[in-house]
Design a protein around this motif. Sequence first.
Motif: not given
Length: 113
Positions: A1-2, A87-90
């Motif tokens: 979630x962002x 990679x989980x980067x927002x």
Amino acid sequence: QCQLSGLWRNDQDSLMEISVLRDNGDFQGQYLTRVTLFGGCAQVSPLRGAQQQLGEEGWPTFAFTVRWDKFSNATTAFVGQCFVDAGGKEMLSTMWLLREAVGSLEEDWKATR
């Protein structure tokens, strides 16, 4: 979630900080631009906006305006969506429209970028 709140940096090395994100989706913060209409130094300007309430996807759309009040007679509107990569980067994907004040209706054609 962002999550929109926090500090963001764009490709032009400008910074945006969303410091207040309310439960209804309204937010505010400041924008430190490295790009100015007249080639001046970096300036901080206030921003206000709103995000769509999060659904099941967790990829909110949002819109905000920045009032370039200390160094330019212009306002910019941004719209976008927040994503999280593998990679989980927002990351925020945005488009913008800048409106500069002009002196007459005849000059209106050159006021929007």
